[in-house]
Design a protein around this motif. Sequence first.
Motif, PDB file in Angstrom:
ATOM      1  N   HIS A 179       0.826  -1.204   0.000  1.00 56.28           N
ATOM      2  CA  HIS A 179       0.000   0.000   0.000  1.00 56.28           C
ATOM      3  C   HIS A 179       0.866   1.263   0.000  1.00 56.28           C
ATOM      4  O   HIS A 179       1.698   1.462   0.878  1.00 56.28           O
ATOM      5  N   ASN A 180       0.663   2.092  -1.010  1.00 56.95           N
ATOM      6  CA  ASN A 180       1.308   3.409  -1.104  1.00 56.95           C
ATOM      7  C   ASN A 180       2.828   3.311  -0.928  1.00 56.95           C
ATOM      8  O   ASN A 180       3.431   4.071  -0.171  1.00 56.95           O
ATOM      9  N   LYS A 181       3.457   2.407  -1.648  1.00 52.62           N
ATOM     10  CA  LYS A 181       4.906   2.225  -1.551  1.00 52.62           C
ATOM     11  C   LYS A 181       5.630   3.340  -2.307  1.00 52.62           C
ATOM     12  O   LYS A 181       5.316   3.639  -3.460  1.00 52.62           O
ATOM     13  N   LYS A 182       6.618   3.953  -1.642  1.00 52.64           N
ATOM     14  CA  LYS A 182       7.404   5.023  -2.258  1.00 52.64           C
ATOM     15  C   LYS A 182       8.872   4.862  -1.885  1.00 52.64           C
ATOM     16  O   LYS A 182       9.196   4.333  -0.821  1.00 52.64           O
ATOM     17  N   GLU A 183       9.751   5.322  -2.749  1.00 54.36           N
ATOM     18  CA  GLU A 183      11.190   5.322  -2.469  1.00 54.36           C
ATOM     19  C   GLU A 183      11.742   6.718  -2.683  1.00 54.36           C
ATOM     20  O   GLU A 183      11.290   7.454  -3.564  1.00 54.36           O
ATOM     21  N   SER A 184      12.714   7.090  -1.882  1.00 56.49           N
ATOM     22  CA  SER A 184      13.303   8.419  -2.001  1.00 56.49           C
ATOM     23  C   SER A 184      14.700   8.425  -1.384  1.00 56.49           C
ATOM     24  O   SER A 184      15.142   7.421  -0.816  1.00 56.49           O
ATOM     25  N   ASP A 185      15.386   9.553  -1.524  1.00 55.89           N
ATOM     26  CA  ASP A 185      16.718   9.734  -0.945  1.00 55.89           C
ATOM     27  C   ASP A 185      16.726  10.974  -0.056  1.00 55.89           C
ATOM     28  O   ASP A 185      16.001  11.937  -0.302  1.00 55.89           O
ATOM     29  N   TYR A 186      17.557  10.924   0.957  1.00 53.66           N
ATOM     30  CA  TYR A 186      17.779  12.090   1.805  1.00 53.66           C
ATOM     31  C   TYR A 186      19.276  12.332   1.896  1.00 53.66           C
ATOM     32  O   TYR A 186      20.030  11.451   2.314  1.00 53.66           O
ATOM     33  N   VAL A 187      19.705  13.507   1.486  1.00 52.82           N
ATOM     34  CA  VAL A 187      21.126  13.864   1.531  1.00 52.82           C
ATOM     35  C   VAL A 187      21.403  14.636   2.821  1.00 52.82           C
ATOM     36  O   VAL A 187      20.751  15.643   3.116  1.00 52.82           O
ATOM     37  N   ILE A 188      22.350  14.126   3.591  1.00 55.36           N
ATOM     38  CA  ILE A 188      22.770  14.798   4.826  1.00 55.36           C
ATOM     39  C   ILE A 188      24.105  15.481   4.559  1.00 55.36           C
ATOM     40  O   ILE A 188      25.129  14.825   4.378  1.00 55.36           O
ATOM     41  N   GLU A 189      24.081  16.777   4.478  1.00 53.79           N
ATOM     42  CA  GLU A 189      25.306  17.538   4.227  1.00 53.79           C
ATOM     43  C   GLU A 189      26.188  17.537   5.475  1.00 53.79           C
ATOM     44  O   GLU A 189      25.704  17.730   6.585  1.00 53.79           O
ATOM     45  N   HIS A 190      27.469  17.320   5.281  1.00 53.43           N
ATOM     46  CA  HIS A 190      28.449  17.406   6.373  1.00 53.43           C
ATOM     47  C   HIS A 190      28.080  16.497   7.548  1.00 53.43           C
ATOM     48  O   HIS A 190      28.071  16.934   8.709  1.00 53.43           O
ATOM     49  N   PHE A 191      27.767  15.258   7.245  1.00 51.91           N
ATOM     50  CA  PHE A 191      27.465  14.294   8.303  1.00 51.91           C
ATOM     51  C   PHE A 191      28.753  13.968   9.053  1.00 51.91           C
ATOM     52  O   PHE A 191      29.767  13.603   8.460  1.00 51.91           O
ATOM     53  N   LYS A 192      28.712  14.112  10.374  1.00 52.14           N
ATOM     54  CA  LYS A 192      29.900  13.840  11.184  1.00 52.14           C
ATOM     55  C   LYS A 192      29.886  12.397  11.668  1.00 52.14           C
ATOM     56  O   LYS A 192      29.003  11.985  12.421  1.00 52.14           O
ATOM     57  N   PHE A 193      30.860  11.638  11.234  1.00 53.43           N
ATOM     58  CA  PHE A 193      30.971  10.237  11.629  1.00 53.43           C
ATOM     59  C   PHE A 193      31.540  10.123  13.040  1.00 53.43           C
ATOM     60  O   PHE A 193      32.179  11.046  13.552  1.00 53.43           O
ATOM     61  N   ASN A 194      31.325   8.976  13.637  1.00 55.36           N
ATOM     62  CA  ASN A 194      31.765   8.729  15.012  1.00 55.36           C
ATOM     63  C   ASN A 194      33.283   8.785  15.154  1.00 55.36           C
ATOM     64  O   ASN A 194      33.798   9.028  16.245  1.00 55.36           O
ATOM     65  N   ASN A 195      34.020   8.574  14.031  1.00 60.89           N
ATOM     66  CA  ASN A 195      35.483   8.617  14.096  1.00 60.89           C
ATOM     67  C   ASN A 195      36.018  10.028  13.861  1.00 60.89           C
ATOM     68  O   ASN A 195      37.236  10.225  13.757  1.00 60.89           O
ATOM     69  N   GLY A 196      35.121  11.023  13.754  1.00 57.27           N
ATOM     70  CA  GLY A 196      35.535  12.409  13.606  1.00 57.27           C
ATOM     71  C   GLY A 196      35.520  12.934  12.188  1.00 57.27           C
ATOM     72  O   GLY A 196      35.576  14.152  11.974  1.00 57.27           O
ATOM     73  N   LYS A 197      35.448  12.050  11.198  1.00 62.74           N
ATOM     74  CA  LYS A 197      35.434  12.486   9.804  1.00 62.74           C
ATOM     75  C   LYS A 197      34.076  13.063   9.431  1.00 62.74           C
ATOM     76  O   LYS A 197      33.050  12.703  10.004  1.00 62.74           O
ATOM     77  N   THR A 198      34.073  13.969   8.460  1.00 64.21           N
ATOM     78  CA  THR A 198      32.846  14.594   7.974  1.00 64.21           C
ATOM     79  C   THR A 198      32.707  14.357   6.483  1.00 64.21           C
ATOM     80  O   THR A 198      33.662  14.508   5.728  1.00 64.21           O
ATOM     81  N   GLU A 199      31.527  13.967   6.068  1.00 61.94           N
ATOM     82  CA  GLU A 199      31.279  13.660   4.658  1.00 61.94           C
ATOM     83  C   GLU A 199      29.789  13.856   4.380  1.00 61.94           C
ATOM     84  O   GLU A 199      28.946  13.618   5.251  1.00 61.94           O
ATOM     85  N   SER A 200      29.455  14.313   3.192  1.00 64.93           N
ATOM     86  CA  SER A 200      28.046  14.365   2.796  1.00 64.93           C
ATOM     87  C   SER A 200      27.616  12.965   2.376  1.00 64.93           C
ATOM     88  O   SER A 200      28.312  12.310   1.602  1.00 64.93           O
ATOM     89  N   ILE A 201      26.489  12.515   2.898  1.00 61.01           N
ATOM     90  CA  ILE A 201      26.038  11.157   2.591  1.00 61.01           C
ATOM     91  C   ILE A 201      24.580  11.163   2.135  1.00 61.01           C
ATOM     92  O   ILE A 201      23.821  12.096   2.430  1.00 61.01           O
ATOM     93  N   LYS A 202      24.219  10.106   1.429  1.00 60.40           N
ATOM     94  CA  LYS A 202      22.844   9.906   0.970  1.00 60.40           C
ATOM     95  C   LYS A 202      22.250   8.704   1.702  1.00 60.40           C
ATOM     96  O   LYS A 202      22.882   7.647   1.776  1.00 60.40           O
TER      97      LYS A 202
END
Length: 351
Positions: A26-49
């Motif tokens: 029922h009402n199945k949809k797919e999409s993407d969300y881009v997180i700009e400057h996502f900070k990883f637990n190891n300290g690195k920062t990267e934009s991710i989808k």
Amino acid sequence: MLKRKTKFFMFVFLTIPFFGHCLGFHNKKESDYVIEHFKFNNGKTESIKIHYTTLGNPDNKPILILHGTTGSGSAMLNNSFGHALFDKGMPLDAEKYFIILPDAIGTGKSSKPSDGLKGDFPHYDYTDMVNAQYQLLKNKLNIEHIALIIGNSMGGMNTWKWVTMYPDYMTAAIPMAATPAPMSSRNWIMRKMVINAIKDDPDWNKGFYTKQPEQFQLVYNYYNIATNGGDIAWQKQAYNTEETEKILKDKLNERVTMDTNDFLYQWDAARNYDPTKDLNKIKARILAINSEDDERNPASTDLMEKAIQKIPNAKYYLIPASEKTTGHGTTMIADLWKAQLILFLEENNLN
């Protein structure tokens, strides 16, 4: 004449369930969300989808579904899990609930090493997965509170992280095929053996390979056979030496199409998993579900029983081993625990 009627009846009888499972969600949809400057637990920062699938109406009670290692959100929409839970009339009917199935970091259509960064992709962990999922729900879908989280295997471990990291964000949670204890013992030993075998392959080249390392093909089958399938089910299909040799030959001839870095990163993400010190933070009502023949979470250790005693409003259901169970994969067969889910929903006014 009677024979023809019997054949027709049998055709109709056998095809009704098949056609039912062929119906779309029922009402199945797919999409993407881009997180700009996502900070990883190891300290690195990267934009991710973060890729995600939804079923149902966003105005209904939201339910988060988390998949296992090497899986994806859409992979949870199979017959034994998705259709058994989300079809019309099922316990989590998508016409009554809003179902969210994200692809975790490093999996499915979400950002992963094979997208281009290869060995330079940040070495994420389960904390990163949960933080990205939280941002998806909070910032993209504008959800202030979720009714329920259900996670299987890696998704089960992510669920234990969710209820300790964001204890006020959900009413209830069902972690499955996972234990709220340190990643350790045979489970981590074998994961490390797989990881080390890939890294020791000269073709791996620290993640910057030009062809998929061949060692990956062997260790993938090794780990899967050793930690999944269930003793009863394995004995039933590999009942003598000849049949066992045939099965082994077929498995070794299978070519794994998954990218080696993607595989390596996913297994390595469990390296620092240990929710034990935070169990006292849990506020959600918990229904933990494991199977008696789960090779990665052996019931005989009593780790689950000890952890449950530290959590208010927590219940534990252990699926008995039988010819219907498949070891670590048992919890993907919803019919084996669906009755417990229905009771849990009623007890917590979530139906």
